[in-house]
Design a protein around this motif. Sequence first.
Motif, mmCIF file in Angstrom:
data_model
loop_
_atom_site.group_PDB
_atom_site.id
_atom_site.type_symbol
_atom_site.label_atom_id
_atom_site.label_comp_id
_atom_site.label_asym_id
_atom_site.label_seq_id
_atom_site.Cartn_x
_atom_site.Cartn_y
_atom_site.Cartn_z
ATOM 1 N N LEU A 189 43.834 17.795 53.192
ATOM 2 C CA LEU A 189 42.526 17.187 53.435
ATOM 3 C C LEU A 189 41.546 17.740 52.407
ATOM 4 C CD1 LEU A 189 42.188 17.663 57.297
ATOM 5 C CD2 LEU A 189 42.923 15.616 56.094
ATOM 6 N N ARG A 190 40.721 16.861 51.875
ATOM 7 C CA ARG A 190 39.637 17.306 50.996
ATOM 8 C C ARG A 190 38.321 16.856 51.600
ATOM 9 N NH1 ARG A 190 42.686 15.090 46.668
ATOM 10 N NH2 ARG A 190 40.988 13.694 46.247
ATOM 11 N N VAL A 191 37.383 17.798 51.718
ATOM 12 C CA VAL A 191 36.073 17.519 52.290
ATOM 13 C C VAL A 191 35.017 18.281 51.501
ATOM 14 C CG1 VAL A 191 36.963 17.162 54.625
ATOM 15 C CG2 VAL A 191 36.219 19.418 53.950
ATOM 16 N N ASP A 192 33.774 17.856 51.642
ATOM 17 C CA ASP A 192 32.654 18.615 51.080
ATOM 18 C C ASP A 192 32.209 19.633 52.107
ATOM 19 O OD1 ASP A 192 32.588 17.198 48.686
ATOM 20 O OD2 ASP A 192 31.161 15.730 49.450
ATOM 21 N N VAL A 193 31.887 20.829 51.625
ATOM 22 C CA VAL A 193 31.422 21.892 52.502
ATOM 23 C C VAL A 193 30.199 22.565 51.887
ATOM 24 C CG1 VAL A 193 33.745 22.346 53.394
ATOM 25 C CG2 VAL A 193 32.883 23.702 51.477
ATOM 26 N N GLN A 194 29.493 23.295 52.740
ATOM 27 C CA GLN A 194 28.409 24.162 52.289
ATOM 28 C C GLN A 194 28.732 25.577 52.728
ATOM 29 O OE1 GLN A 194 24.703 22.458 53.857
ATOM 30 N NE2 GLN A 194 24.128 22.091 51.741
ATOM 31 N N THR A 195 28.677 26.492 51.777
ATOM 32 C CA THR A 195 28.810 27.911 52.101
ATOM 33 C C THR A 195 27.413 28.434 52.420
ATOM 34 O OG1 THR A 195 28.474 28.615 49.815
ATOM 35 C CG2 THR A 195 30.759 28.132 50.492
ATOM 36 N N ARG A 196 27.342 29.684 52.863
ATOM 37 C CA ARG A 196 26.021 30.299 53.118
ATOM 38 C C ARG A 196 25.181 30.280 51.846
ATOM 39 N NH1 ARG A 196 27.417 35.956 55.393
ATOM 40 N NH2 ARG A 196 29.476 35.356 54.736
ATOM 41 N N GLU A 197 25.821 30.510 50.718
ATOM 42 C CA GLU A 197 25.127 30.515 49.426
ATOM 43 C C GLU A 197 24.605 29.120 49.067
ATOM 44 O OE1 GLU A 197 27.119 30.486 45.094
ATOM 45 O OE2 GLU A 197 27.480 32.357 46.191
ATOM 46 N N ASP A 198 25.340 28.083 49.445
ATOM 47 C CA ASP A 198 24.971 26.703 49.100
ATOM 48 C C ASP A 198 23.834 26.144 49.939
ATOM 49 O OD1 ASP A 198 27.046 26.576 47.225
ATOM 50 O OD2 ASP A 198 28.465 25.791 48.692
ATOM 51 N N MET A 199 23.736 26.574 51.206
ATOM 52 C CA MET A 199 22.774 25.962 52.132
ATOM 53 C C MET A 199 21.336 25.975 51.635
ATOM 54 S SD MET A 199 23.695 26.388 56.094
ATOM 55 C CE MET A 199 22.258 25.613 56.781
ATOM 56 N N ILE A 220 43.168 27.230 53.263
ATOM 57 C CA ILE A 220 41.985 26.537 52.777
ATOM 58 C C ILE A 220 41.594 27.136 51.444
ATOM 59 C CG2 ILE A 220 39.554 25.989 53.162
ATOM 60 C CD1 ILE A 220 40.078 26.356 56.156
ATOM 61 N N GLU A 221 41.330 26.260 50.476
ATOM 62 C CA GLU A 221 40.807 26.689 49.187
ATOM 63 C C GLU A 221 39.432 26.048 49.014
ATOM 64 O OE1 GLU A 221 41.641 26.348 44.392
ATOM 65 O OE2 GLU A 221 43.052 25.438 45.791
ATOM 66 N N VAL A 222 38.404 26.890 48.910
ATOM 67 C CA VAL A 222 37.058 26.396 48.633
ATOM 68 C C VAL A 222 36.851 26.525 47.140
ATOM 69 C CG1 VAL A 222 34.600 26.694 49.068
ATOM 70 C CG2 VAL A 222 36.229 27.083 50.922
ATOM 71 N N LYS A 223 36.589 25.400 46.501
ATOM 72 C CA LYS A 223 36.444 25.369 45.047
ATOM 73 C C LYS A 223 35.082 25.944 44.656
ATOM 74 C CE LYS A 223 40.006 22.387 44.803
ATOM 75 N NZ LYS A 223 41.187 22.405 44.088
ATOM 76 N N ASN A 224 35.030 26.539 43.493
ATOM 77 C CA ASN A 224 33.753 26.998 42.945
ATOM 78 C C ASN A 224 32.936 25.797 42.523
ATOM 79 O OD1 ASN A 224 34.262 29.777 43.225
ATOM 80 N ND2 ASN A 224 35.461 29.768 41.357
ATOM 81 N N LYS A 225 31.624 25.938 42.510
ATOM 82 C CA LYS A 225 30.763 24.828 42.072
ATOM 83 C C LYS A 225 31.181 24.418 40.666
ATOM 84 C CE LYS A 225 27.377 27.352 43.122
ATOM 85 N NZ LYS A 225 26.287 28.154 43.412
ATOM 86 N N GLY A 226 31.281 23.111 40.450
ATOM 87 C CA GLY A 226 31.622 22.591 39.131
ATOM 88 C C GLY A 226 33.120 22.559 38.842
ATOM 89 N N LEU A 228 20.215 26.127 48.753
ATOM 90 C CA LEU A 228 20.113 25.376 47.498
ATOM 91 C C LEU A 228 20.440 23.896 47.693
ATOM 92 C CD1 LEU A 228 21.995 27.988 45.277
ATOM 93 C CD2 LEU A 228 19.507 27.706 45.504
ATOM 94 N N ASP A 229 20.827 23.522 48.918
ATOM 95 C CA ASP A 229 21.235 22.161 49.242
ATOM 96 C C ASP A 229 22.335 21.670 48.292
ATOM 97 O OD1 ASP A 229 21.186 19.954 50.923
ATOM 98 O OD2 ASP A 229 19.790 18.870 49.611
ATOM 99 N N GLN A 230 23.325 22.555 48.070
ATOM 100 C CA GLN A 230 24.458 22.228 47.206
ATOM 101 C C GLN A 230 25.724 22.129 48.040
ATOM 102 O OE1 GLN A 230 24.488 25.409 44.316
ATOM 103 N NE2 GLN A 230 23.007 24.371 43.021
ATOM 104 N N TYR A 231 26.720 21.471 47.479
ATOM 105 C CA TYR A 231 27.990 21.264 48.151
ATOM 106 C C TYR A 231 29.128 21.612 47.201
ATOM 107 C CZ TYR A 231 24.958 18.558 51.158
ATOM 108 O OH TYR A 231 23.937 18.175 51.988
ATOM 109 N N ARG A 232 30.264 21.893 47.774
ATOM 110 C CA ARG A 232 31.476 22.096 46.983
ATOM 111 C C ARG A 232 32.645 21.517 47.769
ATOM 112 N NH1 ARG A 232 31.354 28.158 45.743
ATOM 113 N NH2 ARG A 232 29.146 28.032 46.116
ATOM 114 N N GLU A 233 33.762 21.365 47.101
ATOM 115 C CA GLU A 233 34.923 20.776 47.752
ATOM 116 C C GLU A 233 35.805 21.863 48.362
ATOM 117 O OE1 GLU A 233 37.376 17.249 46.199
ATOM 118 O OE2 GLU A 233 38.617 19.006 45.732
ATOM 119 N N ALA A 234 36.346 21.572 49.526
ATOM 120 C CA ALA A 234 37.341 22.438 50.144
ATOM 121 C C ALA A 234 38.604 21.617 50.358
ATOM 122 C CB ALA A 234 36.848 22.984 51.479
#
Length: 151
Positions: free
Chosen positions: A31-41, A143-149, A43-49
């Motif tokens: 499964l691939r989804v967009d997530v927000q980490t504590r760091e992302d919240m 679960i692998e949370v990808k780095n931004k970009g 900044l209103d940014q998302y990354r893929e998990a």
Amino acid sequence: MSIVLMPEKVDFRISTTDLHATYTESGGVTLRVDVQTREDMPLDQYREAEFTFSTAAELRCVTLNFFELYAGQVEGIPHTEDVLHFWESNGYHPDPGFYQVVDSPILDEKKTLFDPRNRLDLKHYLVAGYDSYVEVIASSYLIEVKNKGEC
């Protein structure tokens, strides 16, 4: 009848309108989804998990909001006024969008079919997006949370 969800202790929250699911007989469920980490919240940014369920017995994809569909029937998710404080104190989001279904009737019904000797230790997982959700009956996950970009 109530549905009891136990949040998985992950350091992100699912924040997506798209869930991408892949099932192969030999590779299980991805499964691939967009997530927000504590760091992302803030900044209103998302990354893929990417979730990988290597020993998967069943995958169900439903195009409805799980919490609207089962309004008033869901229990187990801790409610807190200060989500960020809970998250920082405990290391996981109180309502991450990724849960284990406790005492799952689906798992009870199908366990003898999928795992008659109870060797796989199957669990019923729920991944809830905004307008859809995925249920997976599997032994475990990575679960692998990808780095931004990162692609």
